[in-house]
Design a protein around this motif. Structure first.
Motif, mmCIF file in Angstrom:
data_model
loop_
_atom_site.group_PDB
_atom_site.id
_atom_site.type_symbol
_atom_site.label_atom_id
_atom_site.label_comp_id
_atom_site.label_asym_id
_atom_site.label_seq_id
_atom_site.Cartn_x
_atom_site.Cartn_y
_atom_site.Cartn_z
ATOM 1 N N ARG A 273 -1.307 4.018 6.237
ATOM 2 C CA ARG A 273 -2.073 3.446 7.403
ATOM 3 C C ARG A 273 -2.336 2.140 7.566
ATOM 4 N NH1 ARG A 273 -4.617 8.485 7.900
ATOM 5 N NH2 ARG A 273 -3.734 9.913 9.136
ATOM 6 N N ASP A 274 -2.328 1.576 6.462
ATOM 7 C CA ASP A 274 -2.948 0.430 6.489
ATOM 8 C C ASP A 274 -1.986 -0.025 5.862
ATOM 9 O OD1 ASP A 274 -5.765 1.185 6.096
ATOM 10 O OD2 ASP A 274 -5.933 0.943 4.027
ATOM 11 N N ASN B 170 -5.664 12.319 0.909
ATOM 12 C CA ASN B 170 -6.160 11.907 3.127
ATOM 13 C C ASN B 170 -6.557 9.969 2.291
ATOM 14 O OD1 ASN B 170 -6.146 13.953 4.336
ATOM 15 N ND2 ASN B 170 -8.141 14.258 2.785
ATOM 16 N N LYS B 171 -6.193 10.010 0.796
ATOM 17 C CA LYS B 171 -6.177 8.853 0.707
ATOM 18 C C LYS B 171 -5.163 7.737 0.899
ATOM 19 C CE LYS B 171 -10.472 7.116 -2.921
ATOM 20 N NZ LYS B 171 -10.425 7.159 -3.890
ATOM 21 N N ASP C 53 -4.152 6.773 4.256
ATOM 22 C CA ASP C 53 -5.163 5.882 4.967
ATOM 23 C C ASP C 53 -3.854 4.678 4.198
ATOM 24 O OD1 ASP C 53 -7.072 7.059 5.934
ATOM 25 O OD2 ASP C 53 -8.473 7.297 3.809
ATOM 26 N N GLU D 262 0.500 -1.079 -0.260
ATOM 27 C CA GLU D 262 -0.211 -0.144 -0.080
ATOM 28 C C GLU D 262 1.155 1.443 -0.348
ATOM 29 O OE1 GLU D 262 -2.448 -3.205 2.718
ATOM 30 O OE2 GLU D 262 -0.282 -2.176 2.495
#
Length: 195
Positions: free
Chosen positions: A161-162, A154-155, A158, A96
């Protein structure tokens, strides 16, 4: 003498400085191996002693010792010596992270006229790899702290974080002492580079 290719050289043909270097290295290595074995035994004894204390206290109070990660501190009654056990997570990043990099690059390309060079530098540094091919974790985590109101950004956050994977943990034991209760703690150095 056995040479670096595994062959044998007559002692008379080996230069005196090479013999001296060979002897010095062998002497230093013998001391290093002995010290390494002592440190290994010390580490084992320290772990066993602290585990025994933890077990005794856990039985007495019917509770696990330490915080949720297992960090703990032990201190002498007079407050002049302490042992700290710190457990830190070992972190790796999944695929990711590449998605996050692509999204962030899109943002930077679009914002390049308006974005400050410091932001570009932070992002570039975060995704640069070190000698082991790893990204700088603290720089990646710094990106998560930036407040940017863009859907792609923001994606990307995310995705970062993933991407975070906890692959294990490492336990560090540190030793401290001080002359009086009002003095600062001084580390007892076991690191050979700092001794």
């Amino acid at each position: 003498m056995i040479n670096a290719k595994g062959g044998h050289d007559p002692i008379g043909t080996v230069k005196a400085q090479h013999k001296l270097e060979d002897q010095t290295v062998r002497k230093c290595i013998a001391y290093a191996e002995d010290l390494s074995a002592q440190i290994g035994r010390f580490r084992g004894h320290t772990a066993a002693d602290l585990t025994a204390l933890d077990t005794l206290l856990a039985e007495q109070y019917d509770a696990k010792i330490g915080g949720k990660k297992g960090n703990r501190t032990y201190q002498t009654y007079d407050g002049l010596m302490k042992v700290q056990v710190q457990v830190s997570d070992q972190i790796a990043f999944g695929p990711e992270l590449h998605v996050a990099k692509t999204l962030i690059d899109e943002c930077l390309t679009e914002w390049s006229a308006d974005s400050r060079p410091e932001i570009q530098s932070i992002v570039t540094r975060a995704f640069n790899t070190d000698k082991e091919g790893q990204v700088n974790r603290s720089d990646v985590f710094m990106l998560l702290k930036l407040e940017i109101s863009d859907a792609r950004w923001n994606k990307a956050m995310d995705a970062i974080r993933d991407a975070i994977r906890i692959t294990g943990s490492k336990e560090y034991v540190r030793f401290y002492r001080r002359a009086s209760q009002h003095d600062r703690w001084e580390a007892i150095t076991i690191d050979i580079a700092k001794a």
